[in-house]
Design a protein around this motif. Structure first.
Motif, mmCIF file in Angstrom:
data_model
loop_
_atom_site.group_PDB
_atom_site.id
_atom_site.type_symbol
_atom_site.label_atom_id
_atom_site.label_comp_id
_atom_site.label_asym_id
_atom_site.label_seq_id
_atom_site.Cartn_x
_atom_site.Cartn_y
_atom_site.Cartn_z
ATOM 1 N N TRP A 164 31.785 50.859 -3.106
ATOM 2 C CA TRP A 164 31.773 49.610 -3.876
ATOM 3 C C TRP A 164 31.462 48.412 -3.015
ATOM 4 N N TYR B 198 23.497 46.948 -6.141
ATOM 5 C CA TYR B 198 22.258 46.791 -6.913
ATOM 6 C C TYR B 198 22.578 46.213 -8.300
ATOM 7 N N ASP C 120 30.783 54.614 -13.857
ATOM 8 C CA ASP C 120 30.433 55.342 -15.075
ATOM 9 C C ASP C 120 31.591 56.227 -15.543
ATOM 10 N N LEU D 37 29.028 60.669 -0.444
ATOM 11 C CA LEU D 37 27.793 60.035 -0.915
ATOM 12 C C LEU D 37 27.703 58.659 -0.278
ATOM 13 N N ILE E 182 11.778 54.933 -8.039
ATOM 14 C CA ILE E 182 11.622 56.386 -7.854
ATOM 15 C C ILE E 182 12.995 57.025 -8.008
ATOM 16 N N GLY E 183 13.104 57.947 -8.944
ATOM 17 C CA GLY E 183 14.387 58.624 -9.181
ATOM 18 C C GLY E 183 14.965 58.210 -10.510
ATOM 19 N N THR E 184 15.654 59.151 -11.144
ATOM 20 C CA THR E 184 16.234 58.889 -12.471
ATOM 21 C C THR E 184 17.638 59.483 -12.564
ATOM 22 N N ALA F 163 22.061 58.754 -11.485
ATOM 23 C CA ALA F 163 23.132 57.841 -11.915
ATOM 24 C C ALA F 163 22.882 56.394 -11.479
ATOM 25 N N ARG G 153 11.150 62.719 -11.756
ATOM 26 C CA ARG G 153 10.825 64.104 -11.377
ATOM 27 C C ARG G 153 11.478 65.079 -12.349
ATOM 28 N N THR G 154 12.737 64.772 -12.700
ATOM 29 C CA THR G 154 13.468 65.644 -13.628
ATOM 30 C C THR G 154 14.178 64.760 -14.652
ATOM 31 N N ARG H 142 24.663 66.005 -12.826
ATOM 32 C CA ARG H 142 25.685 65.071 -13.270
ATOM 33 C C ARG H 142 25.241 64.406 -14.577
ATOM 34 N N THR I 118 16.955 57.353 -4.993
ATOM 35 C CA THR I 118 16.788 58.778 -4.665
ATOM 36 C C THR I 118 18.073 59.438 -4.160
ATOM 37 N N PHE J 146 21.729 60.329 -2.257
ATOM 38 C CA PHE J 146 22.360 60.284 -0.937
ATOM 39 C C PHE J 146 22.158 61.592 -0.182
HETATM 40 O O1 N01 Z 1 21.297 60.013 -6.913
HETATM 41 P P1 N01 Z 1 20.887 61.401 -7.617
HETATM 42 P P2 N01 Z 1 22.060 58.774 -7.531
HETATM 43 N N1 N01 Z 1 10.490 62.180 -5.402
HETATM 44 O O2 N01 Z 1 20.822 62.392 -6.485
HETATM 45 C C1 N01 Z 1 15.082 61.700 -7.539
HETATM 46 C C2 N01 Z 1 27.246 58.871 -7.738
HETATM 47 N N2 N01 Z 1 27.046 57.639 -8.476
HETATM 48 O O3 N01 Z 1 22.174 57.721 -6.469
HETATM 49 O O4 N01 Z 1 16.525 65.087 -10.258
HETATM 50 C C3 N01 Z 1 10.846 61.876 -6.657
HETATM 51 O O5 N01 Z 1 21.705 61.707 -8.770
HETATM 52 C C4 N01 Z 1 15.863 62.855 -8.098
HETATM 53 O O6 N01 Z 1 15.018 63.724 -8.801
HETATM 54 P P3 N01 Z 1 15.510 65.234 -9.154
HETATM 55 C C5 N01 Z 1 27.283 60.049 -8.683
HETATM 56 O O7 N01 Z 1 28.205 61.010 -8.232
HETATM 57 C C6 N01 Z 1 28.065 57.195 -9.211
HETATM 58 O O8 N01 Z 1 21.451 58.367 -8.786
HETATM 59 O O9 N01 Z 1 16.136 65.768 -7.893
HETATM 60 N N3 N01 Z 1 12.102 61.773 -7.086
HETATM 61 C C7 N01 Z 1 16.863 62.110 -8.968
HETATM 62 O O10 N01 Z 1 16.322 61.751 -10.191
HETATM 63 C C8 N01 Z 1 25.888 60.564 -8.593
HETATM 64 O O11 N01 Z 1 25.775 61.918 -8.972
HETATM 65 C C9 N01 Z 1 27.936 56.049 -9.922
HETATM 66 O O12 N01 Z 1 14.281 65.932 -9.547
HETATM 67 C C10 N01 Z 1 13.067 62.012 -6.184
HETATM 68 C C11 N01 Z 1 17.135 60.847 -8.146
HETATM 69 O O13 N01 Z 1 16.049 60.685 -7.264
HETATM 70 C C12 N01 Z 1 25.579 60.306 -7.153
HETATM 71 O O14 N01 Z 1 26.195 59.075 -6.850
HETATM 72 C C13 N01 Z 1 26.744 55.336 -9.914
HETATM 73 C C14 N01 Z 1 12.790 62.346 -4.851
HETATM 74 C C15 N01 Z 1 18.387 60.951 -7.320
HETATM 75 O O15 N01 Z 1 19.453 61.080 -8.168
HETATM 76 C C16 N01 Z 1 24.128 60.167 -6.817
HETATM 77 O O16 N01 Z 1 23.471 59.354 -7.808
HETATM 78 C C17 N01 Z 1 25.708 55.800 -9.156
HETATM 79 C C18 N01 Z 1 11.428 62.432 -4.477
HETATM 80 N N4 N01 Z 1 11.072 62.773 -3.230
HETATM 81 C C19 N01 Z 1 25.849 56.957 -8.425
HETATM 82 N N5 N01 Z 1 13.958 62.517 -4.203
HETATM 83 C C20 N01 Z 1 29.098 55.583 -10.698
HETATM 84 O O17 N01 Z 1 28.939 54.858 -11.639
HETATM 85 C C21 N01 Z 1 14.931 62.310 -5.107
HETATM 86 N N6 N01 Z 1 14.385 62.010 -6.298
HETATM 87 C C22 N01 Z 1 30.478 56.010 -10.323
#
Ligand code: N01
Length: 487
Positions: free
Chosen positions: A45, A50, A56, A139, A177-179, A181, A202-203, A289, A337, A339
């Motif tokens: 925190w 961002y 969540d 993370l 890039i990335g979709t 949490a 990507r997914t 997740r 992307t 952690f």
């Molecule tokens: O990371 P993620 P996050 N080219 O790993 C994509 C916690 N959290 O920071 O699904 C293209 O979930 C990757 O694609 P894919 C929570 O525990 C909590 O969002 O692997 N895309 C995915 O879409 C969470 O689970 C809160 O195909 C690429 C994304 O990047 C954890 O943190 C809030 C890529 C990564 O998603 C991580 O969440 C936020 C590439 N080379 C996070 N590499 C709360 O609210 C990766 N991706 C508590």
């Protein structure tokens, strides 16, 4: 309990470290120091600032049960409010004198004859501790994707967990890039201010409606006046999340129900069938997740937002090229992307009995007894260690159970004047065989997706394959006979 000659080192000043410190103080154990590599407490925190960053998990559950906050402003509080909550905990419990900020631990070594851990800081200083409690989090360090040409990009490029606040995105062409949490929070937050937002997926992931609301003043006043009411609400919310656990954790037809709820949310949020098809996940609910957002999917109905599902081929000086040959010119790239998951390896070199390195002990995957103790590493306790993460409820339920367990162990060591406690290898092995044996029945292993939960070999050393209440029950008592107790 008095503990003048019993130094305890807590590593990390996030929820785990702060919660442990509060409970040690409440138990009268004051001889602890919290080592924190950053300049302030807060962990996740502090680092995640961002736009749109919020919890969540409902705040009533995502806070310490022993430090209720009747003043949460929303159902799902935003990051600054959670950080302030932790800062308030530090002030209320007068933890500042115990803090050593800007001090990273780089190495730890156990002296079996003395029963002492020697920790080396990044300045080369050595400190000793009888007990070490590691709350470094899994993370923490941003995962930077290894995309061809990423170094050649001449615009702004940064990770969600290292947000560059001095960069103004207003009116710019921005790529995310990335979709996961983080993305589902940042995408709707920045879409209204940028000129064009291109989201590279990507997914596709399952998204559930959040139902976030401002908590009215009169509710807060009631929580202040009747603390039991807030405890009751918390229990109800926890019970509901546990109920949902059956639909999320198990690889079973039960997952069809949340999938139906999510698909209805998709239909209501995105009118265009083509975009909807691209956003529809192809794996079982819970496998990755679950994401929670009221406004992520509806953001793709905006005119200035484009969803790209073709794979990224290369990043060039002025934009991103996808596999179909399309150039996407952008001014800024935001990496959502995730952690570099730190659950599978020691956070720094740790040498236990006979110089055994933790990384060697974990060469076939990270294991610990109830996620907290590792045979051969006496008096070393881990919070949120292997197989203690949840996929369905608040991580703090597990954290609190662990703090309670570790406190019992510390009291045992002090009370019986033990040199150390070391979990028996057989006890650890039996526990972990049980945990791993259950993994094949979970959506994480059998749900047809890849996620940060899984190690390279497909094994899961991140999550607990059951409900939180089961974990709490199993961790409720420190059982001395499961440990070698050495005087
Ligand atoms: O990371 P993620 P996050 N080219 O790993 C994509 C916690 N959290 O920071 O699904 C293209 O979930 C990757 O694609 P894919 C929570 O525990 C909590 O969002 O692997 N895309 C995915 O879409 C969470 O689970 C809160 O195909 C690429 C994304 O990047 C954890 O943190 C809030 C890529 C990564 O998603 C991580 O969440 C936020 C590439 N080379 C996070 N590499 C709360 O609210 C990766 N991706 C508590």
């Amino acid at each position: 309990m008095r503990s003048p000659d019993f130094p305890i080192a807590i590593i990390g000043a996030g929820f785990a470290g702060i919660g442990t410190a509060i409970q040690l103080k409440k138990a009268g154990i004051l001889s602890f120091t919290i080592f924190e590599r950053a300049s302030e407490i807060g962990g996740t925190w502090r680092d995640n600032t961002y736009p749109g960053c919020a919890c969540d998990v409902p705040s009533q559950v995502y806070s310490f049960s022993f430090e209720p906050n009747p003043n949460w402003s929303r159902g799902f509080s935003e990051a600054p409010e959670i950080q302030q909550y932790l800062l308030d905990c530090v002030e209320k419990h007068k933890l500042r004198p115990h803090l050593r900020l800007d001090t990273a631990i780089r190495e730890a070594r156990f002296d079996e004859a003395e029963g002492i851990w020697t920790l080396t800081t990044d300045c080369g200083e050595t400190v000793t501790a009888r007990v070490v409690i590691s709350g470094v989090g899994g993370l923490v360090d941003p995962s930077l994707p290894d995309i061809k040409g990423i170094q050649s990009f001449t615009g702004e490029l940064f990770h969600t967990a290292r947000w560059e606040h001095e960069i103004d995105l207003t009116g710019k062409n921005v790529a995310v890039i990335g979709t996961g949490a983080s993305a589902v929070q940042v995408v709707p937050a920045i879409a209204p201010e940028v000129n064009k937002l291109t989201v590279f997926q990507r997914t596709a992931a399952w998204v559930m409606p959040k139902g976030d609301r401002v908590i009215p003043e009169k509710v807060k006043a009631r929580f202040r006046r009747f603390p039991w009411l807030q405890r009751w609400v918390r229990s109800l919310m926890f019970a509901f999340s546990e109920f949902l656990g059956f639909f999320i954790i198990l690889h079973s037809p039960l997952s069809k129900l949340p999938e139906r709820v999510s698909l209805k949310h998709l239909k209501q949020s995105v009118p265009d069938p083509g975009t909807r098809a691209k956003l529809r996940p192809k794996f079982e609910f819970g496998c990755k997740r679950m994401l929670i957002s009221d406004d992520y999917w509806s953001t793709f109905a905006r005119d200035n937002v484009e969803l790209v599902t073709d794979s990224i081929e290369e990043i060039r000086a002025d934009g991103i090229e996808t596999g179909d040959g399309t150039q996407h010119p952008v001014d800024s790239i935001i990496l959502a992307t995730g952690f570099a998951v730190g659950l599978a390896a020691a956070p720094f070199p740790i040498a236990g009995k006979n110089g055994l390195s933790l990384n060697d002990a974990w060469s076939k995957g990270a294991v610990a007894y109830k996620g907290m103790t590792v045979s051969g590493f006496p008096n070393w306790f881990i919070i949120m260690g292997p197989n203690t993460g949840p996929g369905h409820t608040s991580v703090l339920v597990y954290t609190e159970a662990q703090i309670h367990y570790i406190l019992q162990a510390v009291k045992k060591i002090i009370g019986d004047d033990l040199k150390y406690v070391d979990v028996k290898q057989r006890v650890q092995d039996t526990y972990n065989e049980g945990i791993q044996g259950r993994m094949k029945y979970t959506s994480w292993s059998a749900g047809g997706c890849n996620s940060w939960y899984l190690s390279e070999d497909g094994s899961n050393h991140a999550l607990f394959p059951g409900l939180a209440s089961e974990y709490v029950m199993r961790a409720r008592r420190f059982v001395p006979s499961e440990y070698h107790l050495v005087k």
